[in-house]
Design a protein around this motif. Structure first.
Motif, PDB file in Angstrom:
ATOM      1  N   SER A  59       0.455   1.648  -1.188  1.00 41.94           N
ATOM      2  CA  SER A  59       0.313   0.257  -1.406  1.00 41.94           C
ATOM      3  C   SER A  59      -0.205   0.380  -2.966  1.00 41.94           C
ATOM      4  O   SER A  59       0.212  -0.781  -3.375  1.00 41.94           O
ATOM      5  CB  SER A  59      -0.560  -0.268  -0.384  1.00 41.94           C
ATOM      6  OG  SER A  59      -1.998  -0.017  -0.742  1.00 41.94           O
ATOM      7  N   LYS A  77       3.020   0.952  -5.032  1.00 42.97           N
ATOM      8  CA  LYS A  77       4.085  -0.212  -5.177  1.00 42.97           C
ATOM      9  C   LYS A  77       3.472  -1.312  -5.884  1.00 42.97           C
ATOM     10  O   LYS A  77       4.150  -2.114  -6.427  1.00 42.97           O
ATOM     11  CB  LYS A  77       3.896  -0.566  -3.543  1.00 42.97           C
ATOM     12  CG  LYS A  77       4.910  -1.738  -3.493  1.00 42.97           C
ATOM     13  CD  LYS A  77       5.053  -2.206  -1.964  1.00 42.97           C
ATOM     14  CE  LYS A  77       5.759  -3.342  -1.770  1.00 42.97           C
ATOM     15  NZ  LYS A  77       6.040  -3.821  -0.454  1.00 42.97           N
ATOM     16  N   HIS A  78       2.291  -1.737  -5.938  1.00 40.82           N
ATOM     17  CA  HIS A  78       1.911  -2.889  -6.420  1.00 40.82           C
ATOM     18  C   HIS A  78       1.031  -3.010  -7.867  1.00 40.82           C
ATOM     19  O   HIS A  78       1.129  -3.718  -8.555  1.00 40.82           O
ATOM     20  CB  HIS A  78       0.833  -3.777  -5.427  1.00 40.82           C
ATOM     21  CG  HIS A  78       1.528  -4.138  -4.295  1.00 40.82           C
ATOM     22  ND1 HIS A  78       2.171  -5.123  -4.139  1.00 40.82           N
ATOM     23  CD2 HIS A  78       1.336  -3.683  -2.904  1.00 40.82           C
ATOM     24  CE1 HIS A  78       2.908  -5.371  -2.761  1.00 40.82           C
ATOM     25  NE2 HIS A  78       2.091  -4.464  -1.984  1.00 40.82           N
ATOM     26  N   GLN A  90      -0.951  -7.463  -3.039  1.00 36.30           N
ATOM     27  CA  GLN A  90      -0.313  -8.265  -3.994  1.00 36.30           C
ATOM     28  C   GLN A  90       0.019  -7.480  -5.406  1.00 36.30           C
ATOM     29  O   GLN A  90      -0.668  -6.629  -5.753  1.00 36.30           O
ATOM     30  CB  GLN A  90      -1.295  -9.219  -4.395  1.00 36.30           C
ATOM     31  CG  GLN A  90      -1.717 -10.241  -3.355  1.00 36.30           C
ATOM     32  CD  GLN A  90      -3.006 -10.889  -3.461  1.00 36.30           C
ATOM     33  OE1 GLN A  90      -3.919 -10.144  -3.518  1.00 36.30           O
ATOM     34  NE2 GLN A  90      -2.943 -12.212  -3.560  1.00 36.30           N
ATOM     35  N   ASP A  91       1.264  -7.855  -6.187  1.00 40.10           N
ATOM     36  CA  ASP A  91       1.677  -7.611  -7.101  1.00 40.10           C
ATOM     37  C   ASP A  91       0.805  -7.695  -8.437  1.00 40.10           C
ATOM     38  O   ASP A  91       0.726  -7.273  -9.619  1.00 40.10           O
ATOM     39  CB  ASP A  91       3.150  -7.898  -7.748  1.00 40.10           C
ATOM     40  CG  ASP A  91       4.172  -7.136  -6.750  1.00 40.10           C
ATOM     41  OD1 ASP A  91       3.989  -6.000  -6.098  1.00 40.10           O
ATOM     42  OD2 ASP A  91       5.188  -7.868  -6.613  1.00 40.10           O
ATOM     43  N   ASP A  92       0.012  -9.049  -8.232  1.00 43.21           N
ATOM     44  CA  ASP A  92      -1.033  -9.595  -9.146  1.00 43.21           C
ATOM     45  C   ASP A  92      -2.405  -9.306  -8.965  1.00 43.21           C
ATOM     46  O   ASP A  92      -3.289  -9.854  -9.388  1.00 43.21           O
ATOM     47  CB  ASP A  92      -0.405 -11.186  -9.483  1.00 43.21           C
ATOM     48  CG  ASP A  92      -0.938 -11.794  -8.230  1.00 43.21           C
ATOM     49  OD1 ASP A  92      -1.073 -11.374  -7.124  1.00 43.21           O
ATOM     50  OD2 ASP A  92      -1.079 -13.222  -8.236  1.00 43.21           O
ATOM     51  N   PHE A  93      -2.498  -8.352  -8.425  1.00 41.81           N
ATOM     52  CA  PHE A  93      -3.854  -7.798  -7.881  1.00 41.81           C
ATOM     53  C   PHE A  93      -4.622  -7.561  -9.145  1.00 41.81           C
ATOM     54  O   PHE A  93      -5.917  -7.948  -9.288  1.00 41.81           O
ATOM     55  CB  PHE A  93      -3.677  -6.522  -7.061  1.00 41.81           C
ATOM     56  CG  PHE A  93      -5.037  -5.839  -6.619  1.00 41.81           C
ATOM     57  CD1 PHE A  93      -5.795  -6.363  -5.576  1.00 41.81           C
ATOM     58  CD2 PHE A  93      -5.684  -5.059  -7.379  1.00 41.81           C
ATOM     59  CE1 PHE A  93      -7.154  -5.829  -5.392  1.00 41.81           C
ATOM     60  CE2 PHE A  93      -6.782  -4.401  -7.284  1.00 41.81           C
ATOM     61  CZ  PHE A  93      -7.795  -4.859  -6.186  1.00 41.81           C
TER      62      PHE A  93
END
Length: 303
Positions: A25, A28-29, A104-107
């Motif tokens: 995870s 990925k993000h 989230q991608d914008d974490f």
């Protein structure tokens, strides 16, 4: 914008599948962010999974630290925290259970934006569970006057556990529930509480904590007076006493599979429940002592 370095700290104990999902995870993000590092601390897993992680994941973006003893939750995380702080010089350290996953991608963007807005020392996300509900973890610590009543409640549960009355009740609940399809009825008619909103100076869930430069500069990790439970309460008291801010930000969302390491170590039966009760009693004793060290500094929250 300053190029902050992020350290993602994963405490591993035997639950290999969950740890791999956690690593995936992050990759990925966060994968496009070059200035990050994953630190995996194996807390002396007895099944050889720590060595397997080392063989498969030790690389330029990931360090696997193998402890030769089980250091508990605080001790194990502090092993990795100090490496992230002193060796990698991370600006932010994301301390995550191995059974949690970033969603989230914008974490990173959200974490930095909240830091610039509030100047938090520690940040906590909204926690999503396997059944698609949201974890409604208490955002307050137990009151000083409630410690004794909670202690009595846990002692009763412990007696029921040791005399197997509790196991018998669970057995009846399980099979009667199947006969009347209780789970289907409960899910059909239950009303879920509204999710918590943005909050400042609250108790955060220990499964996923984001430490900012403010905290990292002041401390080398968590207070080690606990081994497995109660870390969130101790952290909250530390923050209040040092005039540091904790923030709950529901715009940041993570998945929590819940208690993977405990289930493997203690099982899902009466032994696990007994361990939880006994540890809970120890935690209550520790908190009572902690509160009384300086009641005036936290009286707004405990009286």
């Amino acid at each position: 914008m300053k190029d902050y370095k992020f350290g993602f700290l994963i405490l591993h104990y035997q639950a290999m599948k969950e740890t791999i999902a956690c690593i995936n995870s992050i990759e990925k993000h966060i994968g496009e962010l070059q200035n990050y590092h994953i630190i995996i601390v194996d807390n002396n897993s007895l099944n050889g999974s720590g060595r397997a992680l080392y063989d498969n994941y030790q690389n330029d973006h990931c360090t696997v630290l193998l402890s030769d003893e089980n250091l508990g939750f605080s001790g194990g995380n502090n092993f990795g925290f100090q490496y992230a702080k002193n060796q990698l010089h991370c600006d932010f350290i994301v301390m995550m259970n191995n059974d949690t996953e970033i969603l989230q991608d914008d974490f990173i963007k959200l974490v930095i934006a909240e830091y610039k807005k509030s100047g938090y020392a520690v940040l906590g996300p909204e926690i999503h569970l396997k059944d698609q509900s949201i974890c409604m973890y208490p955002k307050h610590i137990i009151k000083l006057n409630d410690i004794e009543s909670d202690r009595k409640r846990i002692r009763v549960l412990l007696i029921k556990n040791k005399t197997f009355i509790e196991s018998f009740h669970f057995f009846l609940y399980k099979w009667i529930g199947k006969l009347i399809h209780w789970q289907e009825i409960r899910h059909k008619y239950r009303k879920l509480p509204d999710p918590d909103s943005y909050m400042i100076n609250v108790r955060l869930h220990g499964c996923f904590l984001i430490f900012s430069p403010i905290y990292i500069k002041a401390f080398d990790g968590l207070d080690e007076r606990t081994f497995f439970y109660g870390e969130e309460d101790v952290l909250f008291v530390r923050l209040i006493r040092n005039n540091m801010k904790s923030v709950y930000q529901p715009a940041i969302k993570i998945l929590h599979q819940e208690e993977a390491a405990t289930n493997i170590a203690k099982g899902k039966n009466y032994k696990k429940r007994r361990y939880i009760y006994e540890t809970h009693l120890e935690t209550l004793n520790m908190l009572e002592k902690l509160y009384k060290e300086d009641i005036d500094s936290i009286k707004e929250y405990i009286l």
